[in-house]
Scaffold this active site. Structure first.
Site, PDB file in Angstrom:
ATOM      1  N   HIS A 153       0.890  -1.401   0.202  1.00 52.16           N
ATOM      2  CA  HIS A 153      -0.091  -0.119  -0.007  1.00 52.16           C
ATOM      3  C   HIS A 153       0.775   1.256  -0.213  1.00 52.16           C
ATOM      4  O   HIS A 153       0.200   2.363   0.109  1.00 52.16           O
ATOM      5  CB  HIS A 153      -1.020  -0.029   1.283  1.00 52.16           C
ATOM      6  CG  HIS A 153      -2.045  -0.862   1.218  1.00 52.16           C
ATOM      7  ND1 HIS A 153      -3.188  -0.485   0.512  1.00 52.16           N
ATOM      8  CD2 HIS A 153      -2.262  -2.037   1.366  1.00 52.16           C
ATOM      9  CE1 HIS A 153      -4.219  -1.211   0.538  1.00 52.16           C
ATOM     10  NE2 HIS A 153      -3.610  -2.301   1.119  1.00 52.16           N
TER      11      HIS A 153
ATOM     12  N   LYS B  81      -8.507  14.224   3.776  1.00 51.47           N
ATOM     13  CA  LYS B  81      -7.655  13.188   3.746  1.00 51.47           C
ATOM     14  C   LYS B  81      -6.827  13.307   4.965  1.00 51.47           C
ATOM     15  O   LYS B  81      -6.665  14.145   5.611  1.00 51.47           O
ATOM     16  CB  LYS B  81      -6.718  13.085   2.457  1.00 51.47           C
ATOM     17  CG  LYS B  81      -6.381  14.103   1.971  1.00 51.47           C
ATOM     18  CD  LYS B  81      -5.626  14.101   0.659  1.00 51.47           C
ATOM     19  CE  LYS B  81      -6.393  14.079  -0.575  1.00 51.47           C
ATOM     20  NZ  LYS B  81      -6.642  12.950  -1.107  1.00 51.47           N
ATOM     21  N   ARG B  82      -6.067  12.204   5.258  1.00 54.97           N
ATOM     22  CA  ARG B  82      -5.091  12.476   6.433  1.00 54.97           C
ATOM     23  C   ARG B  82      -4.109  13.542   6.115  1.00 54.97           C
ATOM     24  O   ARG B  82      -3.855  13.665   5.042  1.00 54.97           O
ATOM     25  CB  ARG B  82      -4.394  11.117   6.494  1.00 54.97           C
ATOM     26  CG  ARG B  82      -4.948   9.970   7.301  1.00 54.97           C
ATOM     27  CD  ARG B  82      -5.527  10.477   8.711  1.00 54.97           C
ATOM     28  NE  ARG B  82      -4.379  10.391   9.631  1.00 54.97           N
ATOM     29  CZ  ARG B  82      -4.264   9.615  10.813  1.00 54.97           C
ATOM     30  NH1 ARG B  82      -5.163   8.516  10.819  1.00 54.97           N
ATOM     31  NH2 ARG B  82      -3.328   9.617  11.526  1.00 54.97           N
TER      32      ARG B  82
ATOM     33  N   THR C  10      -8.258   6.561  -2.927  1.00 51.51           N
ATOM     34  CA  THR C  10      -9.643   6.202  -3.059  1.00 51.51           C
ATOM     35  C   THR C  10     -10.586   7.306  -3.173  1.00 51.51           C
ATOM     36  O   THR C  10     -11.908   7.455  -3.584  1.00 51.51           O
ATOM     37  CB  THR C  10     -10.117   5.117  -2.423  1.00 51.51           C
ATOM     38  OG1 THR C  10      -9.971   5.319  -0.742  1.00 51.51           O
ATOM     39  CG2 THR C  10      -9.522   3.781  -2.631  1.00 51.51           C
TER      40      THR C  10
ATOM     41  N   LYS D  41       0.699  14.529   0.992  1.00 49.92           N
ATOM     42  CA  LYS D  41      -0.396  14.814   0.305  1.00 49.92           C
ATOM     43  C   LYS D  41      -0.613  16.568   0.192  1.00 49.92           C
ATOM     44  O   LYS D  41      -1.567  16.755  -0.446  1.00 49.92           O
ATOM     45  CB  LYS D  41      -1.644  14.278   1.355  1.00 49.92           C
ATOM     46  CG  LYS D  41      -1.398  13.027   1.395  1.00 49.92           C
ATOM     47  CD  LYS D  41      -2.580  12.348   2.515  1.00 49.92           C
ATOM     48  CE  LYS D  41      -2.736  10.893   2.618  1.00 49.92           C
ATOM     49  NZ  LYS D  41      -3.276  10.106   1.403  1.00 49.92           N
TER      50      LYS D  41
ATOM     51  N   LYS E  48     -14.286   8.702  -5.008  1.00 45.28           N
ATOM     52  CA  LYS E  48     -15.425   8.951  -4.714  1.00 45.28           C
ATOM     53  C   LYS E  48     -16.079  10.198  -5.323  1.00 45.28           C
ATOM     54  O   LYS E  48     -17.137  10.609  -5.485  1.00 45.28           O
ATOM     55  CB  LYS E  48     -15.529   9.064  -3.109  1.00 45.28           C
ATOM     56  CG  LYS E  48     -15.324   7.749  -2.244  1.00 45.28           C
ATOM     57  CD  LYS E  48     -14.600   7.973  -1.058  1.00 45.28           C
ATOM     58  CE  LYS E  48     -14.316   6.374  -0.510  1.00 45.28           C
ATOM     59  NZ  LYS E  48     -13.332   6.386   0.646  1.00 45.28           N
TER      60      LYS E  48
END
Length: 843
Positions: free
Chosen positions: A378, A569-570, A677, A575, A681
């Site tokens: 992952h 998101k985290r 993911t 990110k 969405k």
């Protein structure tokens, strides 16, 4: 909570949720009243909203139980190959609405609850999220369970029943504060304890080599108590099982102390055993080498493998006695999928059981183990890879250490024979890393012990083959596969966006719910004015509803006509929430500089949790809230720009914000996000994506056409070239005036006037230690955001692109992902035939 629907609106919401028959409604009412009667204690005549929720949950659960029993009977009779999905995280969210959707009960429940003078949405809001996961990995596991049931696979999810899930996030004075998530405080109506299947798990002790074989003795025992949660497929009467283990101390725990008279101490010490399932480690993409975490990993693996072997031995014809004693057929009947390296101990544990307990020959046991296990990688971030100290294993799992050493020796002998004299290759490929602290590389263990290794998006799988596991790929290229992630359309379209699901169903029928590729048919309506208007109308309704929710929860008034620009998101440096912050500051400066100019109004929303020990992530949250504080209170700005931090981001909040988003930010540095993911969405819910060519963004751009996303910035090869050349943030800072202004404002205390040095660490990181090269993509990102503004001013063209994105999102269903796993890794075929419902004969 959003305002309840009017009668007219409520009755209009029926098409995809299934039209409720009067009999269904009457049955639900009767069942609800019966459960409510038994819920209320004798001395309490007034029901609370929570009593109503529990009565409804038990009513819905009644519809599950018969199907659940029948599904298990069906599997016992047919004896299919069973799939075991092992994960330390299952981020399930709420269960009530999802169960009603999958059983086709939502309208019957809605009507019955309405007739009783209650509001279904209000009852749904009472349910606690089952937050047994950190982010993507745990939510993926939840989507996979839904798809496996919908595809009729004989599948089981195995994990830990954490007493406390991912912490609740409070924002106090702009800082994240963690609160324990006591999600079981009021009980959990969806689980069933199964004490009859309680199993022992051993720790510590020593190993004895005897003529009869190897024995692991003098161990400490902890009991694993299973709790089963039903997982319904979509309208196919299949109900699979998620089995989560809870740690219990045996009754004789620390009996020695009891015998010495310290009975109280002995009983208190039971907590040491039961701590194993107490709390979820709140790290995402970061390895924490604590002994308790290793105990959790072995606990779930040891209990699960005993359960798997019990079922393998006795499953034929529903017999409880062992009927299979030979393990030759084990890989034909059992597939174990390791969700990342957390359940990697399955490999040495299965070897231990086969060799030490079942007396299978070593080489045969190794062949069985490899054919049974498969591993999903992952992440490529080095800090996320699990590398356990050998000394910890020696103490906690001495027999497993011996097995890992033996497996590694076999593996290195093979490598040495194929690459004679290549010592460096042996070092790179060893499961044991030498050094000051000898460590076990769990990813290497997974690769050598599995018959299949997959990444979770095509670009990620290529990086896995060409970089992370390059030597292993050269050795066994046939092992490596790609399985691009997906999301379940039931929760992430039907449940959270019924308005959009309805207008899609009106145009193309309901087949897309179980075959998302049918959304392609919407391409025929890309220029249909009625459909364009309907899609825009649904989005606006979702925005109004979310704006009302924000006003109620945050006491902040936002302009529902503004662009809803969302990054949830985290919180993590890779990110790049910081890039988003720099854009917000740049926009703010432009508005301040020219307040009379017309600007596209924007509401920038950022949400996500920071790991409690991750200093930089917590600083990023403080920066976002501080920027919001300044911008939102500046009269020159008005409602042209708002910056809002969405507190306590979780599954149930995602279900509200994603359908309301116009723009989805997926802006990680190319080559760092394995898949994502959230991006999928947003796409299926009609938001346009601004993003880098990273993770599944690449395939989204391929499906919808790059011109229908806002793609910017460096590609993987550009990042590699910049690494070779040397990234110097200073050069960008000096050459880009708007960037320099933004950094100077952060640095000087403009956004933190009471503590001017507050963001020193953030600026220092960006200028001198930024692994994720925020400044290198700043110029391209700002320019791309200008294109977003331009398109947003043309609502028709914007909505046409939205429709194209929705139409091209079919690939990103977890049904497609699971079908690929089933056929290409597990060797099973999805079953399209529904099991007969409980009220009909089985044959």
């Amino acid at each position: 909570m959003a305002a309840p629907l009017s009668d007219g609106d409520r009755r209009k919401q029926i098409s995809v949720r299934g039209i409720a028959g009067l009999g269904d409604v009457a049955e639900v009412r009767k069942s609800f009243n019966r459960h409510l009667h038994f819920t209320l204690v004798k001395d309490r005549n007034v029901a609370t909203p929570r009593d109503y929720y529990f009565a409804l949950a038990h009513t819905v659960r009644d519809h599950l139980v018969g199907r659940w029993i029948r599904t298990q009977q069906h599997y016992y009779e047919r004896d299919p190959k069973r799939i075991y999905y092992l994960s330390l995280e299952f981020y399930m969210g709420r269960t009530l609405q999802n169960t009603m959707v999958n059983l086709g009960l939502q309208n019957a429940c809605d009507e019955a609850i309405y007739q009783l003078g209650l509001d279904l949405e209000e009852l749904e809001e009472i349910e606690e999220d089952a937050g047994l996961g950190n982010g993507g990995l745990g939510r993926l596991a939840a989507c996979f369970l839904d798809s496996m049931a919908t595809l009729g696979l004989a599948a089981y999810g195995y994990g830990i029943r954490y007493e406390f899930g991912i912490f609740n996030q409070k924002i106090v004075d702009g800082w994240q504060v963690e609160e324990a998530d006591d999600w079981l405080r009021y009980g959990n109506p969806w689980e069933k304890a199964r004490p009859e299947y309680m199993l022992p798990v051993h720790f510590y002790g020593r190993v004895e080599h005897t003529p009869e074989g190897v024995k692991w003795i003098d161990t400490q025992v902890v009991l694993a108590m299973p709790y089963d949660t039903p997982v319904p497929g979509y309208k196919n009467n299949t109900v699979n099982t998620m089995r989560l283990w809870s740690a219990k101390a045996p009754n004789d725990f620390n009996l020695q102390e009891f015998n010495m008279g310290d009975y109280i101490e002995a009983v208190l010490d039971r907590n040491l055993a039961e701590n194993i399932s107490r709390v979820l480690y709140p790290n995402d993409n970061f390895f924490e080498g604590k002994e308790l975490r290793l105990k959790q990993e072995y606990f779930v693996v040891a209990a699960t493998l005993q359960d798997i072997i019990r079922r393998f031995k006795s499953s034929k014809f529903g017999c409880r006695d062992p009927v299979r004693t030979c393990f030759e057929t084990f890989p034909d009947k059992v597939a174990i999928q390791l969700n990342d390296t957390h359940p990697a101990l399955s490999i040495p544990e299965l070897m231990r059981i086969l060799v030490d307990v079942e007396k299978v020959d070593w080489d045969k046991a190794w062949e069985i183990t490899k054919r049974t296990c498969a591993y999903t990688n992952h992440t490529v971030l080095p800090e996320a890879l699990e590398r356990w100290p050998v000394s910890m294993f020696e103490k906690l799992l001495p027999r497993h250490l011996e097995i890992i050493y033996a497996l590694n020796q076999m593996h290195l002998d093979r490598v040495a024979a194929l690459y004679p004299g290549d010592i460096d290759r042996l070092r790179r490929m060893s499961v044991i890393e030498e050094g000051d602290c000898k460590r076990i590389n769990m990813a290497h263990l997974c690769v050598i012990g599995s018959h299949a290794v997959n990444g979770v998006a095509r670009i990620h799988s290529d990086i896995v083959k060409n970089s992370v596991f390059k030597d292993f790929y050269e050795l066994e290229p046939q092992k490596f596969q790609n399985k691009t992630n997906g999301i379940t359309p039931r929760r992430w379209l039907l449940l959270c966006n019924p308005g959009l699901a309805d207008i899609i169903a009106e145009k193309i029928g309901e087949g897309f719910i179980t075959d998302l590729s049918q959304l392609k048919k919407l391409l025929d309506f890309i220029d249909n004015e009625t459909f364009i208007r309907d899609v825009a109308k649904v989005k606006q309704e979702n925005k109004l509803k979310f704006a009302a929710y924000l006003e109620e929860q945050y006491k902040v008034k936002i302009n529902p006509m503004s662009m809803f620009d969302v990054q949830v998101k985290r919180i993590h440096e890779y990110k790049r929430q910081l890039l988003n912050c720099l854009h917000a500051i740049t926009l703010y400066n432009r508005i301040r500089c020219n307040p009379s100019k017309s600007f596209v109004p924007r509401t920038i929303m950022i949400g996500g949790k920071a790991a409690p020990g991750y200093h930089m992530a917590k600083m990023i949250i403080k920066l976002i809230t501080s920027i919001g504080e300044v911008i939102n209170n500046d009269p020159y700005v008005g409602d042209k720009l708002k910056v809002i931090f969405l507190e306590n981001y979780r599954v149930s909040l995602a279900e509200k914000v994603i359908p309301a988003a116009d723009l989805s930010q997926q802006i990680s540095t190319a080559g760092t996000e394995a898949s994502g993911t959230g991006n999928m969405k947003f796409m299926v819910n009609g938001a346009l994506t601004i993003g880098t060519m990273d993770g599944a963004n690449v395939e989204m751009a391929e499906e919808a056409g790059e011109e229908n996303l806002f793609i910017f910035g460096m590609r993987v090869e550009d990042v590699e070239a910049l690494d070779r050349k040397g990234y110097k943030a200073q050069e960008y800072y000096e050459s880009l005036p708007e960037l320099r202004q933004a950094i100077d404002q952060i640095s000087s205390g403009f956004f933190s006037p009471r503590d001017p040095g507050c963001f020193r660490d953030v600026v220092n990181m960006l200028m001198y230690h930024d692994r994720f090269k925020v400044f290198a993509d700043y110029e391209a990102y700002i320019k791309c955001q200008g294109q977003v503004d331009q398109l947003f001013m043309d609502p028709r063209e914007w909505t046409r692109k939205v429709i194209r994105n929705i139409a091209c999102s079919g690939k990103f269903s977890s049904d497609r992902t699971i079908t690929e796993y089933a056929r290409e890794i597990w060797g099973v075929e999805p079953s399209p035939t529904a099991i007969p419902p409980p009220n009909l004969p089985r044959n």
